[in-house]
Scaffold this active site. Structure first.
Site, PDB file in Angstrom:
ATOM      1  N   GLU A 179     -10.399  -3.129   4.959  1.00  0.00           N
ATOM      2  CA  GLU A 179      -8.837  -3.062   5.091  1.00  0.00           C
ATOM      3  C   GLU A 179      -8.515  -0.804   3.903  1.00  0.00           C
ATOM      4  O   GLU A 179      -9.965  -0.608   3.345  1.00  0.00           O
ATOM      5  CB  GLU A 179      -8.007  -3.770   4.050  1.00  0.00           C
ATOM      6  CG  GLU A 179      -7.969  -4.462   4.975  1.00  0.00           C
ATOM      7  CD  GLU A 179      -6.796  -5.750   4.526  1.00  0.00           C
ATOM      8  OE1 GLU A 179      -6.135  -6.575   4.963  1.00  0.00           O
ATOM      9  OE2 GLU A 179      -6.117  -5.399   3.159  1.00  0.00           O
ATOM     10  N   ASP A 224       1.075  -1.366   0.246  1.00  0.00           N
ATOM     11  CA  ASP A 224      -0.006  -0.306   0.104  1.00  0.00           C
ATOM     12  C   ASP A 224       0.873   1.006   0.585  1.00  0.00           C
ATOM     13  O   ASP A 224       2.020   0.908   0.625  1.00  0.00           O
ATOM     14  CB  ASP A 224      -0.975   0.528   1.364  1.00  0.00           C
ATOM     15  CG  ASP A 224      -1.263  -1.716   1.498  1.00  0.00           C
ATOM     16  OD1 ASP A 224      -1.641  -2.531   0.769  1.00  0.00           O
ATOM     17  OD2 ASP A 224      -2.299  -1.384   2.701  1.00  0.00           O
ATOM     18  N   PHE A 264       2.169  -0.624  10.226  1.00  0.00           N
ATOM     19  CA  PHE A 264       1.206  -1.146   8.927  1.00  0.00           C
ATOM     20  C   PHE A 264       0.690   0.636   8.657  1.00  0.00           C
ATOM     21  O   PHE A 264       1.187   1.302   8.608  1.00  0.00           O
ATOM     22  CB  PHE A 264       0.407  -2.190   9.456  1.00  0.00           C
ATOM     23  CG  PHE A 264       0.449  -3.166   9.384  1.00  0.00           C
ATOM     24  CD1 PHE A 264       1.361  -4.014   9.587  1.00  0.00           C
ATOM     25  CD2 PHE A 264      -1.244  -3.910   9.372  1.00  0.00           C
ATOM     26  CE1 PHE A 264       1.759  -5.366   9.147  1.00  0.00           C
ATOM     27  CE2 PHE A 264      -0.312  -5.612   9.475  1.00  0.00           C
ATOM     28  CZ  PHE A 264       0.472  -6.502   9.751  1.00  0.00           C
ATOM     29  N   ASP A 284      -5.521   0.525   9.816  1.00  0.00           N
ATOM     30  CA  ASP A 284      -5.317   1.493   8.584  1.00  0.00           C
ATOM     31  C   ASP A 284      -5.939   3.179   9.040  1.00  0.00           C
ATOM     32  O   ASP A 284      -7.033   3.438   7.983  1.00  0.00           O
ATOM     33  CB  ASP A 284      -5.215   1.099   7.224  1.00  0.00           C
ATOM     34  CG  ASP A 284      -5.360  -0.067   6.562  1.00  0.00           C
ATOM     35  OD1 ASP A 284      -4.115  -1.201   7.586  1.00  0.00           O
ATOM     36  OD2 ASP A 284      -5.907  -1.263   6.616  1.00  0.00           O
TER      37      ASP A 284
HETATM   38  C1  FRU Z   1      -3.346  -3.710   2.975  1.00  0.00           C
HETATM   39  C2  FRU Z   1      -2.909  -4.220   4.373  1.00  0.00           C
HETATM   40  C3  FRU Z   1      -3.407  -3.917   5.475  1.00  0.00           C
HETATM   41  C4  FRU Z   1      -1.923  -3.148   6.252  1.00  0.00           C
HETATM   42  C5  FRU Z   1      -0.849  -3.647   5.209  1.00  0.00           C
HETATM   43  C6  FRU Z   1       0.199  -4.556   5.495  1.00  0.00           C
HETATM   44  O1  FRU Z   1      -3.137  -3.741   1.584  1.00  0.00           O
HETATM   45  O2  FRU Z   1      -3.616  -5.950   4.265  1.00  0.00           O
HETATM   46  O3  FRU Z   1      -4.705  -3.590   5.780  1.00  0.00           O
HETATM   47  O4  FRU Z   1      -2.643  -1.855   7.274  1.00  0.00           O
HETATM   48  O5  FRU Z   1      -2.092  -3.660   4.722  1.00  0.00           O
HETATM   49  O6  FRU Z   1       1.160  -4.449   5.191  1.00  0.00           O
END
Ligand code: FRU
Length: 533
Positions: free
Chosen positions: A236, A62, A119, A186
């Site tokens: 997410e 991300d 994250f 997130d």
């Molecule tokens: C989305 C995700 C988020 C998380 C991150 C971890 O792709 O799964 O929910 O914070 O990637 O790398």
């Protein structure tokens, strides 16, 4: 990623093990090298995007914390600097003054021995010093708000007092402990002027949770938004922002975007949005029906730039151009994972209500390497295909307005080599725009998800369809009818797939206009040497 159910293979081993194993490896190696791991897959150098953002080496997922500070765009991203798969997650960091050329900076956040990996999350400028985290500094106070994922997922902050170069963790992290929800992550944070408080929207299992804070350090739960249509995966990466309705003067609406994995349109991961109202505490959709942000297989975890200057009120976002269904096994190297081009996002009202429109950021015209290499106007296209001999390449912008006329199907084949190509087509009988990866090269994509991706698209009032296609070495992004419908797909094609061809099936069509520009590469290997923390 990262639902307890839908963890990628390589991540299943557990975050703690990944952290300690990777720390151990890094120490043993002495330094984290920029060369790929010996097991890193290769498909030839041309698979590396010419102008889409990739990490210097290894894994990227991300985009995070997009923000403009003092004329500079900051892009952070989920990054494993030492392995080509998910794990040992850091925040990579790059900056740009034009949204086109990016300069790598040292890593912004690293795993924390107790709280876990950083994250996804967002960034804000605390211009009124509400947090007290930057007192004394004359530079903008840049605060990152993100999830620490360890034994539990909690929200933390980090601060930069030098305008976004060096970040230090707030010593009293976490600022929002886990309330007993496994997937709690997130955070997207912004300042809501009417109530003069910070708002955080968070993905919390099957819902989005809203929190409020006076100072970014203490948070109170405000409300929850549970999608009325059941979503099969875990939610997410939400984003929430207000926009004027482009064709309704004086009217504004809020966009709530979130992603789900699994639960994508073709399986794997995908992104939805709702349009509605937000009163500082609660989001209420105008229409509870979830809409797809993108009809391709590879648009995920988009997040928009914060702190745009007063003279530029655009909302620009960037997504991860990938799908969790195959992200961890894409045969590319030394990079794995790319971001989409930056897109300007708008709301328009049409006959069936409000909808999101996405267009390539206007800055991207700087990628054009001169005049159009193809200019065709008002040329009939019969059953025979039109081989665009002057037009070969793997990084192009293609603008096409075509009247399908008597044709059942019109198709633009890109990255063509012999019988291999990716087809971008229009099925007039079914009124659908499609991307077909059946013969686009490497079988991995079509073996994992359905090969054909479709979006409903009626002809416009004049009987035509208009497309803008951003083609890169391993992707297509298609903006139809001025961004009303968008399809984003990764493609894994032979390196010599440089041909472009237009064809019809079942009758005459008319090319009203076709323009093709070659796009420059912005990738610079020398500017991308990775230095470890
Ligand atoms: C989305 C995700 C988020 C998380 C991150 C971890 O792709 O799964 O929910 O914070 O990637 O790398």
């Amino acid at each position: 990623m990262a639902t307890s159910r839908a963890f990628p293979q390589n991540a299943r081993a557990g975050w703690h093990r990944a952290i300690w194993l990777s720390l151990g490896l890094a120490l043993l190696a002495g330094s984290c090298s920029s060369s790929p791991d010996a097991s890193s897959p290769q498909t030839g150098v041309n698979a590396r995007p010419a102008y889409h953002f990739t990490a210097p080496a290894n894994w990227l997922n991300d985009p995070n914390g997009l923000i403009k500070v003092d004329g500079e765009y900051h892009l952070f991203y989920q990054y494993n600097p030492i392995e080509p798969w998910w794990g040992f997650i850091h925040w990579g960091h790059a900056v740009s003054t034009d949204l086109v050329h990016w300069t790598d900076l040292p890593i912004a956040l690293a795993p924390h021995a107790v709280l876990g990996m950083p994250f996804s999350g967002s960034a804000v400028v605390d211009s009124q010093q509400t947090s007290g985290l930057c007192s004394g500094s004359t530079s903008p106070c840049v605060v990152l708000v993100f999830t620490h994922s360890g034994a539990a997922q909690v929200q933390s902050v980090a601060v930069s007092e030098d305008g976004g170069r060096l970040f230090r963790l707030y010593p009293s992290n976490p600022v929002l402990p886990n309330p007993g929800v496994a997937d709690f992550r997130d955070p997207k944070v912004f300042f809501y002027e009417p109530t003069r408080q910070w708002i955080m929207v968070l993905a919390a299992g099957d819902r989005m949770s809203f929190y409020g804070s006076p100072d970014l350090k203490t948070w109170q739960h405000l409300s929850d938004c549970i999608p009325a249509d059941p979503v099969p995966g875990v939610l997410e990466v939400p984003d929430l922002f207000q926009l004027p309705v482009t064709n309704e003067p004086g009217m504004t609406r809020w966009v709530l975007k979130f992603d789900t994995n699994p639960g994508g349109r073709y399986g794997g991961s995908g992104a939805y949005y709702l349009i509605g109202r937000f009163d500082g505490a609660r989001f209420v959709p105008d229409d509870a029906t979830l809409k797809w942000v993108d009809y391709g297989a590879d648009f995920y975890a988009a997040t928009s730039f914060a702190n745009m200057p007063a003279d530029d009120d655009r909302r620009i976002w960037v997504g991860w151009m990938n799908n969790w269904a195959y992200a961890s096994v894409l045969p590319t190297g030394p990079w794995r994972g790319a971001l989409t081009i930056p897109r300007e996002v708008e709301i328009i009202k049409d006959s069936d209500g409000y909808r999101l429109v996405q267009r390539p950021a206007r800055e991207l015209t700087a990628l054009r390497s001169g005049e159009a290499i193809v200019e065709i106007d008002n040329q009939p296209l019969s059953g025979r295909s039109l081989n665009l001999d002057d037009c070969r390449g793997d990084a192009m912008e293609i603008s096409l307005v075509i009247e399908p006329g008597a044709a059942n199907d019109v198709a633009l084949a890109v990255r063509k080599s012999g019988s291999q190509s990716t087809k971008i087509g229009y099925d007039q009988r079914r009124q659908v725009l499609y991307v077909d990866r059946s013969f686009s090269g490497n079988a991995l994509l079509r073996d994992t998800l359905p090969a054909r991706h479709e979006a409903p698209l009626p002809l416009d009032g004049s009987g035509a369809i208009s497309l803008t296609v951003f083609l890169d070495r391993s992707s297509v992004e298609i903006f139809a009818h001025d961004g009303r419908v968008v399809l984003t797909d990764v493609i894994l094609t032979p390196d010599d797939g440089l041909g472009v061809e237009l064809s019809t099936d079942g009758g005459h069509a008319l090319i009203r206009s076709l323009r093709v520009w070659s796009l420059r590469s912005t990738f610079s290997a020398t500017a991308r040497l990775y230095s470890p923390l």
